[in-house]
Design an enzyme around this catalytic site. Structure first.
Site, PDB file in Angstrom:
ATOM      1  N   THR A 286       0.844  -1.193   0.000  1.00  0.00           N
ATOM      2  CA  THR A 286       0.000   0.000   0.000  1.00  0.00           C
ATOM      3  C   THR A 286       0.873   1.235   0.000  1.00  0.00           C
ATOM      4  OG1 THR A 286      -0.124   0.415   2.389  1.00  0.00           O
ATOM      5  CG2 THR A 286      -1.616  -1.260   1.476  1.00  0.00           C
ATOM      6  N   ASP A 287       0.284   2.367  -0.311  1.00  0.00           N
ATOM      7  CA  ASP A 287       0.959   3.623  -0.047  1.00  0.00           C
ATOM      8  C   ASP A 287       0.775   3.945   1.440  1.00  0.00           C
ATOM      9  OD1 ASP A 287       2.316   6.037  -0.371  1.00  0.00           O
ATOM     10  OD2 ASP A 287       1.281   6.529  -2.228  1.00  0.00           O
ATOM     11  N   TYR A 288       1.408   4.991   1.880  1.00  0.00           N
ATOM     12  CA  TYR A 288       1.455   5.376   3.290  1.00  0.00           C
ATOM     13  C   TYR A 288       0.031   5.487   3.855  1.00  0.00           C
ATOM     14  CZ  TYR A 288       3.738   7.790   7.249  1.00  0.00           C
ATOM     15  OH  TYR A 288       4.246   8.147   8.482  1.00  0.00           O
ATOM     16  N   THR A 289      -0.288   4.643   4.828  1.00  0.00           N
ATOM     17  CA  THR A 289      -1.611   4.563   5.482  1.00  0.00           C
ATOM     18  C   THR A 289      -2.748   4.287   4.493  1.00  0.00           C
ATOM     19  OG1 THR A 289      -2.050   6.972   5.459  1.00  0.00           O
ATOM     20  CG2 THR A 289      -0.880   6.082   7.373  1.00  0.00           C
ATOM     21  N   GLY A 290      -2.442   3.638   3.384  1.00  0.00           N
ATOM     22  CA  GLY A 290      -3.459   3.397   2.366  1.00  0.00           C
ATOM     23  C   GLY A 290      -4.640   2.591   2.865  1.00  0.00           C
TER      24      GLY A 290
END
Length: 764
Positions: A286-290
């Site tokens: 995922t992207d950051y905190t996705g």
């Protein structure tokens, strides 16, 4: 005692795992090792492999008391990112290898986007070089430096196609075109991974942001993306696929939604398309905190969105810790299966195996490499040459450029002495204090032959709050508290002493990049006022434009004699720009993204389609009931592929080897290019086609080939391109990828308005 026996047995199973001395022992085959390891893992340890928390940086010797250290020892962490330096990474790796129950090594990631400590131009600038060898080399050097410092995974390349420069992250991509973007995606992946992850100077690449992240509504970051499948497949997806086909080992899910479902939880995207259609074998992060952010999208609570992400095809959870904290409950409730968890863990372990971490967890922790392979003079020299190739000459009336190394030159503007900004956005490992400013670079290149004077002239903007928000992460412009009039008067006093004025204006580094969308993409008014005052002196003015996106430059194009677009050119910015300004390097950059005349034209791109009511003129004359504006022309200010040189080139004698093309055969298209000017120079020869009749509407032009050639003064070269039916394929309304028989036009020239034209027919 039982724990000691288990750890010992595992170390023997993978051999060399903790740098064993018996070199005759061999590592078990990947599938066997991973299967054996999976059989010994608890559920908690499996979920730990899927967990990617951010560490922040640590102080050497303090890892034992560090917040994440306990989780690492408990096997609850699969990797970390944002730790820098061999000593720190080795210390943390020891926690995983020597103190966790199974001793599984960590993977260490970082945003190595356009260089490591040696910083290359921002990606949109690199794209303007149209030089795949240079671009691949930049990624290879970035990998060499990052791996020498302990990093083995980069969150790059970003291959998002974007047609809207309001979106700040156009600075991190390769522009508006899928063909150019695909070639760059391939080059970056090859540079990072070198087709061999077993090397200690190659690193795992991560293609991002999958998918369509570059098309947010209104150009506002993270915003809704909504488009048809046919547009997705033809106009946005090809660079991702090119990167996958080049061997990219990981993919990062994007923040945006697709078909109403966030990419992080979109099974059609991450499984049906990525794995089943494209055959991707690596892992998705995922992207950051996705995962956490899907709760804000209204997809459910943390347990629900975590299960959604796993079932969609996500293997690694960046920062949210939703997998770690909720999947056990979802498993107990039958909302996910152990097979789904095991599959995700297997892909993470396989990536670690491919990186050689099971053979040697400390493979990337060689302190000698860290001392000798990072920010070297050789790397900096390559960065300087690469930067010079990325600069785009937008205007050069009366041969204002190149400058002479004589007399007095006034360098004026808030970007003139701004080394903190030269590296550009997303240069997290770069040495800001050692970047070279424009003034410094010009003084070095000019030596004692010319006198270089400097004045700031204005702040970035009249709005102090906007300047603060645009100069984050240490990239200050040292706001001057004198009045605007005092700053301008000082600049005019300096200008009065000069023979020529170089105005260093534009954006700060952090005016583009993530969460840096703009509604007004002109040069800030404070700098416009300074520029106008400098123009009124009557002296020659060269605008050196710093920017992370295409800007609206209608006023400047009318009034300024010469304009050099320099983007943010990296560690050696000042030297590279000076090389071009003084003529040591003849500019050859070509725009990878269209420059609009007005923000109201956005999104704007060269490969648009026709309408049923096209405008019948190219002079900007308004025609009622035609596709045009009341208050603006249709054409951009500078088209895709545009870029001037200190010399001139002519195109002639366009030839096609045949006017009929059969499936499986090819047509060779040739053109003669002549350097008609007074200096040696490089030209990017560009080939475009138009499918004149299709089962669905087709673009007016599509880039299908390019070649960068060097021509001496007066020299002529014949450039050839081969076209096959594969180059003519597209996705039709039934989502079939095929070429359709019929008439085509071909265009060749120095930009997307290329004038030389030929025609051929694809026959069945």
């Amino acid at each position: 005692m039982k724990k000691s026996i288990l750890v010992l047995s595992l170390l023997l199973a993978v051999s060399g795992f903790a740098q064993k001395k018996d070199k005759k022992q061999t590592l078990k085959p990947k599938a066997e090792l991973v299967t054996e390891l999976l059989s010994k893992m608890t559920l908690e340890e499996k979920l730990g492999q899927l967990n990617l928390p951010t560490s922040g940086d640590i102080t050497t010797g303090q890892s034992g008391s560090w917040d994440i250290s306990k989780k690492i020892e408990e096997g609850k962490v699969g990797g970390l990112f944002n730790i820098k330096s061999v000593k720190k990474i080795k210390e943390v790796q020891k926690l995983a290898v020597e103190k966790s129950r199974l001793g599984i090594p960590l993977i260490f990631g970082m945003d190595v986007i356009h260089g490591y400590e040696t910083v290359f131009p921002i990606p949109i600038g690199l794209a303007c070089s149209w030089d795949m060898k240079l671009i691949e080399q930049s990624a290879r050097i970035a990998a060499q430096e990052a791996t020498a410092d302990g990093i083995n995974w980069t969150f790059s390349p970003m291959v998002d196609v974007s047609r809207d420069p309001r979106w700040g992250r156009v600075s991190e991509g390769s522009g508006e075109d899928v063909f150019l973007g695909s070639r760059i995606a391939e080059a970056m992946v090859k540079g990072y991974q070198q087709n061999d992850l077993s090397k200690n100077n190659s690193m795992l690449s991560c293609v991002k942001h999958f998918a369509l992240y570059g098309a947010p509504e209104g150009g506002r970051d993270y915003n809704t993306v909504d488009m048809s499948r046919i547009r997705m497949y033809n106009e946005y997806l090809p660079p991702y696929k090119a990167a996958i086909d080049a061997g990219a080992g990981s993919v990062m899910a994007s923040f945006n939604e697709i078909d109403g479902i966030p990419a992080t939880g979109n099974k059609w995207l991450l499984t049906d398309l990525l794995r089943k259609q494209w055959g991707f074998k690596g892992f998705v992060v995922t992207d950051y905190t996705g995962i956490m952010e899907m709760t804000e999208h209204g997809m459910g609570d943390m347990q629900q969105v975590s299960a959604l992400a796993l079932k969609a095809g996500v293997e690694m959870d960046m920062v949210s810790e939703g997998f770690l904290n909720t999947l056990k409950k979802s498993l107990d409730e039958g909302k996910v299966t152990m097979a789904q968890i095991d599959h995700a863990v297997r892909l993470i372990l396989e990536a670690k195996y491919d990186l050689g971490l099971f053979a040697d967890p400390y493979k990337y922790c060689d302190e000698n490499r860290a001392k000798t392979e990072i920010f070297t003079p050789a790397h900096r020299e390559i960065a300087r040459k690469t930067a010079a190739q990325s600069l785009v000459l937008l205007k050069n009336d009366k041969q204002t450029l190149p400058l002479k190394k004589s007399g007095t030159i006034a360098v004026i503007g808030p970007l003139a002495e701004a080394k903190e900004n030269m590296n550009g956005t997303w240069s997290v490992a770069g040495k800001i204090d050692q970047a070279i400013s424009l003034v410094s670079g010009m003084k070095t290149v000019a030596g004692n032959s010319a006198k270089i004077l400097y004045a700031k002239g204005s702040n970035l903007t009249y709005d102090a709050v906007l300047e603060t928000n645009s100069t984050m992460f240490g990239k200050t412009l040292h706001r001057d508290n004198r009045s605007d009039e005092q700053l301008r008067n000082e600049a005019l006093q300096v200008a009065a002493q000069a023979d020529v004025i170089v105005a260093a204006l534009g954006e700060s580094a952090e005016m583009s990049g993530e969460s840096s969308s703009r509604t007004n993409i002109e040069i800030p008014q404070a700098q416009k006022d300074l520029l106008n005052a400098l123009l009124k002196t009557g002296k020659p003015v060269v605008l050196v434009l710093f920017n992370g996106r295409p800007l609206v430059l209608v006023e400047e194009e009318k009034t300024v004699p010469a304009m050099l677009n320099v983007w943010f050119a990296g560690s050696e910015s000042g030297l590279a720009i000076a090389d071009v300004l003084f003529g040591a390097v003849n500019p050859s950059g070509k725009l990878a993204m269209t420059f609009p005349r007005s923000v109201g034209q956005l999104p704007i791109y060269y490969n648009h389609k026709n309408t049923g009511r096209p405008l019948g003129n190219n002079e900007g004359k308004f025609e009622k009931f035609k596709t045009n504006y009341l208050d603006e022309r249709n054409e951009p200010l500078f088209p895709f592929g545009f870029g001037l040189s200190y010399t001139t080139f002519s195109y002639s004698n366009l030839k096609l080897s045949s006017h009929k093309l059969k499936a499986g055969a090819k047509i060779t298209i040739s053109v003669e290019v002549t350097n008609t000017g007074n200096s040696d120079g490089a030209e990017v020869v560009q080939l475009y086609i138009r499918d004149l009749v299709g089962s669905v509407t087709r673009p007016l032009r599509e880039l299908k080939g390019f070649e960068k050639i060097m021509l001496k003064k007066g020299e002529k070269k014949t450039v050839t391109f081969d076209i096959t039916d594969a180059d003519l394929k597209f996705y039709n309304n039934d989502m079939e990828y095929k070429a359709e028989a019929g008439a085509f036009s071909v265009f060749i020239g120095g930009d997307s308005t290329a004038g030389l034209q030929g025609n051929f027919e694809l026959v069945e």
